[in-house]
Design a protein around this motif. Structure first.
Motif, short mmCIF file in Angstrom:
data_model
loop_
_atom_site.label_atom_id
_atom_site.label_comp_id
_atom_site.label_asym_id
_atom_site.label_seq_id
_atom_site.Cartn_x
_atom_site.Cartn_y
_atom_site.Cartn_z
N ILE A 172 1.37 8.70 -0.68
CA ILE A 172 0.93 9.36 -1.91
C ILE A 172 -0.55 9.66 -1.84
O ILE A 172 -1.35 8.80 -1.45
CB ILE A 172 1.20 8.46 -3.14
CG1 ILE A 172 2.70 8.17 -3.28
CG2 ILE A 172 0.66 9.10 -4.42
CD1 ILE A 172 3.02 7.11 -4.32
N VAL A 173 -0.91 10.89 -2.16
CA VAL A 173 -2.31 11.27 -2.36
C VAL A 173 -2.38 11.85 -3.76
O VAL A 173 -2.00 12.99 -4.00
CB VAL A 173 -2.81 12.28 -1.31
CG1 VAL A 173 -4.26 12.66 -1.60
CG2 VAL A 173 -2.68 11.70 0.09
N SER A 174 -2.81 11.03 -4.71
CA SER A 174 -2.75 11.37 -6.13
C SER A 174 -4.10 11.85 -6.63
O SER A 174 -5.11 11.15 -6.50
CB SER A 174 -2.31 10.13 -6.93
OG SER A 174 -2.22 10.42 -8.31
N GLY A 175 -4.14 13.05 -7.17
CA GLY A 175 -5.41 13.60 -7.66
C GLY A 175 -5.20 14.40 -8.92
O GLY A 175 -4.27 14.19 -9.67
N GLY A 176 -6.10 15.33 -9.12
CA GLY A 176 -5.91 16.29 -10.19
C GLY A 176 -6.38 15.85 -11.56
O GLY A 176 -6.46 14.67 -11.88
N SER A 177 -6.71 16.84 -12.35
CA SER A 177 -7.08 16.72 -13.75
C SER A 177 -6.83 18.11 -14.32
O SER A 177 -6.63 19.06 -13.56
CB SER A 177 -8.56 16.34 -13.89
OG SER A 177 -9.39 17.34 -13.32
N THR A 178 -6.86 18.26 -15.61
CA THR A 178 -6.66 19.61 -16.16
C THR A 178 -7.77 20.56 -15.71
O THR A 178 -7.47 21.67 -15.25
CB THR A 178 -6.56 19.56 -17.69
OG1 THR A 178 -5.37 18.82 -18.05
CG2 THR A 178 -6.45 20.96 -18.27
N PRO A 179 -9.06 20.17 -15.79
CA PRO A 179 -10.09 21.10 -15.31
C PRO A 179 -9.97 21.45 -13.83
O PRO A 179 -10.34 22.55 -13.42
CB PRO A 179 -11.40 20.35 -15.60
CG PRO A 179 -11.06 19.38 -16.67
CD PRO A 179 -9.65 18.97 -16.41
N PHE B 168 0.84 -1.21 0.00
CA PHE B 168 0.00 0.00 0.00
C PHE B 168 0.87 1.25 0.00
O PHE B 168 1.77 1.40 0.83
CB PHE B 168 -0.91 -0.01 1.23
CG PHE B 168 -1.69 1.26 1.44
CD1 PHE B 168 -2.85 1.50 0.72
CD2 PHE B 168 -1.26 2.23 2.35
CE1 PHE B 168 -3.58 2.68 0.91
CE2 PHE B 168 -1.97 3.40 2.55
CZ PHE B 168 -3.13 3.63 1.82
N GLN B 169 0.56 2.16 -0.92
CA GLN B 169 1.35 3.39 -1.04
C GLN B 169 0.54 4.66 -0.74
O GLN B 169 1.11 5.70 -0.45
CB GLN B 169 1.94 3.51 -2.45
CG GLN B 169 3.00 2.48 -2.75
CD GLN B 169 4.27 2.73 -1.97
OE1 GLN B 169 4.81 3.83 -1.96
NE2 GLN B 169 4.78 1.70 -1.30
N GLY B 170 -0.78 4.58 -0.89
CA GLY B 170 -1.57 5.77 -0.65
C GLY B 170 -2.91 5.70 -1.33
O GLY B 170 -3.44 4.60 -1.57
N ILE B 171 -3.46 6.86 -1.66
CA ILE B 171 -4.80 6.91 -2.26
C ILE B 171 -4.78 7.71 -3.56
O ILE B 171 -3.84 8.47 -3.84
CB ILE B 171 -5.86 7.47 -1.30
CG1 ILE B 171 -5.58 8.95 -0.98
CG2 ILE B 171 -5.91 6.63 -0.02
CD1 ILE B 171 -6.70 9.61 -0.19
N PHE B 172 -5.84 7.54 -4.31
CA PHE B 172 -5.96 8.07 -5.66
C PHE B 172 -7.37 8.62 -5.80
O PHE B 172 -8.33 7.97 -5.41
CB PHE B 172 -5.71 6.90 -6.62
CG PHE B 172 -6.03 7.12 -8.08
CD1 PHE B 172 -5.01 7.27 -9.01
CD2 PHE B 172 -7.35 7.12 -8.54
CE1 PHE B 172 -5.29 7.42 -10.36
CE2 PHE B 172 -7.64 7.27 -9.89
CZ PHE B 172 -6.60 7.42 -10.80
N TYR B 173 -7.50 9.83 -6.33
CA TYR B 173 -8.84 10.36 -6.60
C TYR B 173 -8.85 11.11 -7.92
O TYR B 173 -7.81 11.58 -8.40
CB TYR B 173 -9.33 11.25 -5.45
CG TYR B 173 -8.62 12.59 -5.32
CD1 TYR B 173 -9.08 13.73 -5.98
CD2 TYR B 173 -7.48 12.72 -4.52
CE1 TYR B 173 -8.43 14.95 -5.86
CE2 TYR B 173 -6.83 13.94 -4.39
CZ TYR B 173 -7.31 15.05 -5.07
OH TYR B 173 -6.67 16.26 -4.96
N TRP B 174 -10.03 11.23 -8.51
CA TRP B 174 -10.20 11.91 -9.80
C TRP B 174 -11.30 12.95 -9.64
O TRP B 174 -12.47 12.61 -9.53
CB TRP B 174 -10.56 10.91 -10.89
CG TRP B 174 -10.74 11.54 -12.24
CD1 TRP B 174 -9.83 12.26 -12.95
CD2 TRP B 174 -11.93 11.48 -13.07
NE1 TRP B 174 -10.36 12.67 -14.16
CE2 TRP B 174 -11.65 12.21 -14.25
CE3 TRP B 174 -13.18 10.91 -12.91
CZ2 TRP B 174 -12.58 12.35 -15.28
CZ3 TRP B 174 -14.10 11.05 -13.93
CH2 TRP B 174 -13.81 11.76 -15.10
#
Length: 335
Positions: free
Chosen positions: A184-191, A146-152
């Motif tokens: 890691i908390v990975s998110g983001g998108s261009t908008p 486990f490394q963290g979470i991911f959101y979109w």
């Protein structure tokens, strides 16, 4: 060679604009205190991915394993639910590069023995992702690394981001209480890139469209016309119907994705024209002013990612000249 001399329809990238877009997003990420892991499904081109890495990106994001197999980057995040049948290819990839996978179910997490994993959280978009902190903890327990979470966050507005922040906080708190450290908390998108500070525990973002931007980005006021690096050169082939012209580019050139919230298929440069309908090879354009057969016009596509995937090559250059072309190496790599 002048870009206007290209046979049409043709995709063309302005290198000055492309380089500026890459540098600007990298600078913004530094200002926000997050790392940049661009989503390369937008361009699918090794040379552009390398430009992003050279500018400071920590790695790449892909939708499918097939993209990672032909695109550069020593640190790869597969941001898509992974089927068990894909595991042999993923493990082969992991022998040569650092690989991470986003997961939203415990059975898939258990299949990923020895692979770094991020638990995906649904922050209100309703596509994929764990629905509660409890479910996130359950999935984390099934992860061997486990490394963290991911959101979109997609097109969430400011209120949506605030709600998403509360959910991310509750998930991270529940994970910590269960003994899990989310590095890691990975998110983001261009908008959603500019709203990144609204979720302050984010450590990296994954925008893709920003390298080119498109007509949907224009309509959402994410960029100006001058920021649109990717354009389609098309030719008027018919003016037989009053108040209309037809161009030699339809859904096999632009894709059938319309501009978000507007209902057109592209933005015309230098013309107050509107593309309302597409057949496979015909673009139906409502015109304001004269048009004649043989006129060449530039169009910013509604959705750059889907447009690029329809083409084998993209021409590039500066100041309206053609300096060369890139192969769209990951075109059709949807497995």
């Amino acid at each position: 060679m002048d870009a206007l001399d290209l046979d049409t329809p043709a995709l063309y990238v302005d290198l000055d604009v492309l380089e500026r877009n890459i540098a600007r997003m990298q600078e913004q990420c530094r200002a926000w205190g997050v790392a940049l892991r661009p989503h390369v499904k937008t361009h699918k081109i090794p040379e552009i991915a390398q430009m992003q890495l050279d500018a400071g990106a920590i790695g790449i994001t892909v939708a499918k394993v097939g993209e990672a197999e032909v695109l550069p980057g020593d640190d790869v995040l597969v941001a898509y639910p992974l089927l068990k049948a894909k595991l042999p290819r993923l493990r082969d990839l992991a022998k040569r590069r650092r690989v991470k996978v986003a997961v939203d179910s415990a059975p898939v997490a258990r299949d990923l023995e020895g692979i770094e994993t991020l638990v995906e959280i649904d922050v209100g978009v309703g596509r994929t992702g764990a629905q509660s902190p409890e479910q996130a903890v359950e999935i984390a327990k099934a992860c061997s690394d486990f490394q963290g979470i991911f959101y979109w966050p997609s097109w969430l507005d400011e209120a949506g981001f605030q709600t998403a922040c509360a959910k991310i906080d509750s998930v991270l708190d529940a994970l910590a209480a269960a003994g899990f450290e989310a590095k890691i908390v990975s998110g983001g998108s261009t908008p959603g890139a500019a709203k990144t500070p609204l979720i302050p525990r984010t450590t990296e973002i994954r925008p893709g469209t920003y390298v080119f931007y498109d007509a949907s980005s224009l309509a959402a006021k994410l960029c100006s016309e001058a920021d649109c690096a990717l354009r389609v050169l098309t030719t008027v082939v018919s003016t037989a119907v009053p108040s209309q012209c037809v161009i030699d580019a339809g859904s096999k050139t632009f894709s059938s994705d319309q501009t978000v919230g507007v209902g057109t298929f592209g933005h015309f440069i230098g013309h107050r024209w509107t593309m309302r309908k597409l057949n496979e090879e015909h673009g139906y354009v409502e015109i304001d002013g004269p048009a004649k057969v043989g006129d060449k016009v530039w169009v910013v596509p509604s959705h750059c990612c889907a447009t690029v995937n329809l083409h084998d090559e993209i021409w590039y250059g500066r100041d309206g000249r053609v300096d060369g072309s890139w192969k769209v190496a990951a075109r059709g790599r949807v497995r």
